[in-house]
Design an enzyme around this catalytic site. Structure first.
Site, PDB file in Angstrom:
ATOM      1  N   ALA A  28      -9.693  48.025   5.158  1.00 18.83           N
ATOM      2  CA  ALA A  28     -10.028  48.835   4.784  1.00 18.83           C
ATOM      3  C   ALA A  28      -9.249  49.885   3.901  1.00 18.83           C
ATOM      4  O   ALA A  28      -7.945  49.030   3.366  1.00 18.83           O
ATOM      5  CB  ALA A  28      -9.610  49.177   6.047  1.00 18.83           C
ATOM      6  N   CYS A  29      -9.580  50.466   2.941  1.00 23.36           N
ATOM      7  CA  CYS A  29      -8.675  51.660   2.713  1.00 23.36           C
ATOM      8  C   CYS A  29      -7.076  51.889   3.082  1.00 23.36           C
ATOM      9  O   CYS A  29      -7.693  52.476   4.644  1.00 23.36           O
ATOM     10  CB  CYS A  29      -9.729  52.600   2.071  1.00 23.36           C
ATOM     11  SG  CYS A  29      -9.633  53.788   0.752  1.00 23.36           S
ATOM     12  N   PRO A  30      -6.636  51.998   2.484  1.00 17.77           N
ATOM     13  CA  PRO A  30      -6.279  51.770   1.244  1.00 17.77           C
ATOM     14  C   PRO A  30      -5.266  50.747   1.056  1.00 17.77           C
ATOM     15  O   PRO A  30      -4.662  50.680  -0.282  1.00 17.77           O
ATOM     16  CB  PRO A  30      -5.125  53.108   0.716  1.00 17.77           C
ATOM     17  CG  PRO A  30      -3.996  53.044   2.312  1.00 17.77           C
ATOM     18  CD  PRO A  30      -5.255  52.202   3.416  1.00 17.77           C
TER      19      PRO A  30
END
Lengths: 75, 238
Positions: free
Chosen positions: A12-14
């Protein structure tokens, strides 16, 4: 010229962005880094950061919701 | 927003970076238009059924779907708007969020002022929450949580809808936390929240002063975000 693949599928981001920054640091000018991502948010910030840092960036959708971000280190 | 964004799914037209292995084999794409039309018809049909029960619920149904659609298509992310300035020095999303705040401020102000002029009770006064240290503490906790989870509430919901499995985990705990919070909210409110003052800007600055002050603060933040990004760019990447 070296080519390296960075597997960020399922991250997942980041996380993809941080990994990209670290991986790119280790490469030499002219090397290519292929970041594989499937998180739509990373689709925005990885290319944006790389372009702002002055690298050449290309995005390729390899499957529905799966992308290769190809970054050529310029400086 | 920035010129750096590229439409998703379209092959880029730039000269092309040489790749030794060539592209990964691309699966043949099925047209998603029939499915999209079907989903559109289903959304409207369900909306009409709900409308027979309650107009307000149908309104929530349509605005919710519209909101999610825009959020996904725009790659709008509240988390990134606050995290990316630190992480990448990019503030395009920060500025987008501030712009959205400015637009909604004007809209809310117009609704409230309209009610005031008509002599009606002001809508939404129950949502003027007391401001206190607990606001800052809660915001910090939420900020840490959303960066770890990879999305705020709306972002998590949107990415679960996109099929990003890891965030289903975030969704489960989002539900658990919300239930715990809702169950014990009375206690928190009594002991930490209700003791603080409620500030409603038009009471303090007057109707026109309130919107002016609010827009001014947003404008200053926007300028700060813009200058921050430029300074970061000049300083080079880190």
């Amino acid at each position: 010229m070296k080519e390296e693949t960075l597997d960020c599928l399922g991250e997942a981001c980041p996380v993809p962005l941080v990994k990209t920054q670290k991986a790119l640091e280790k490469l030499d000018v002219g090397d290519v880094l292929i970041v594989q991502i499937d998180h739509s948010c990373a689709m925005k910030n990885v290319p944006e950061w790389a372009r702002e840092a002055g690298h050449n960036v290309e995005i390729e959708e390899v499957d529905d919701g799966e992308w290769d971000v190809v970054i050529e280190k310029v400086k | 927003m920035g010129e750096a964004t590229e439409p998703v799914g379209t092959p880029s037209s730039s000269p092309g970076i040489r790749r030794s292995g060539g592209s990964r084999s691309r699966k043949k794409k099925k047209s998603q238009i029939p499915l999209g039309l079907l989903a559109g018809v289903a959304i409207i049909a369900i909306g009409l059924v709900i409308m027979r029960e309650s107009g307000l619920l149908a309104f929530f149904w349509f605005t919710g779907i519209a909101f999610g659609f825009i959020l996904q298509k725009a790659r709008f992310c509240f988390t990134a708007s606050l995290r990316d300035p630190y992480l990448t020095g990019g503030t395009s999303l920060t500025k987008a969020v501030l712009t959205a705040f400015a637009v909604t401020s004007v809209g809310f102000w117009a609704i409230l002022y309209g009610a005031h002029l008509a002599g009606q009770p002001l809508p939404g006064q129950g949502f003027v929450a007391p401001i206190s240290v607990s606001t800052a503490v809660g915001a910090t906790m939420f900020g840490i949580g959303m960066v770890i989870a990879g999305g705020c509430a709306s972002g998590t919901l949107m990415r679960v809808g996109e099929g990003f499995l890891m965030q289903i985990l975030a969704l489960v705990f989002f539900v658990v936390g919300s239930l715990l919070g809702a169950a014990s909210f009375g206690w928190w409110e009594l002991n930490f929240i209700a003791t603080s003052p409620r500030v409603f800007l038009p009471d303090v600055f007057g109707w026109f002063g309130a919107i002016a002050v609010q827009l001014l603060i947003i404008a200053l933040l926007w300028i700060a975000a813009d200058k921050f990004a430029k300074a970061k760019q000049r300083a080079g990447t880190h």
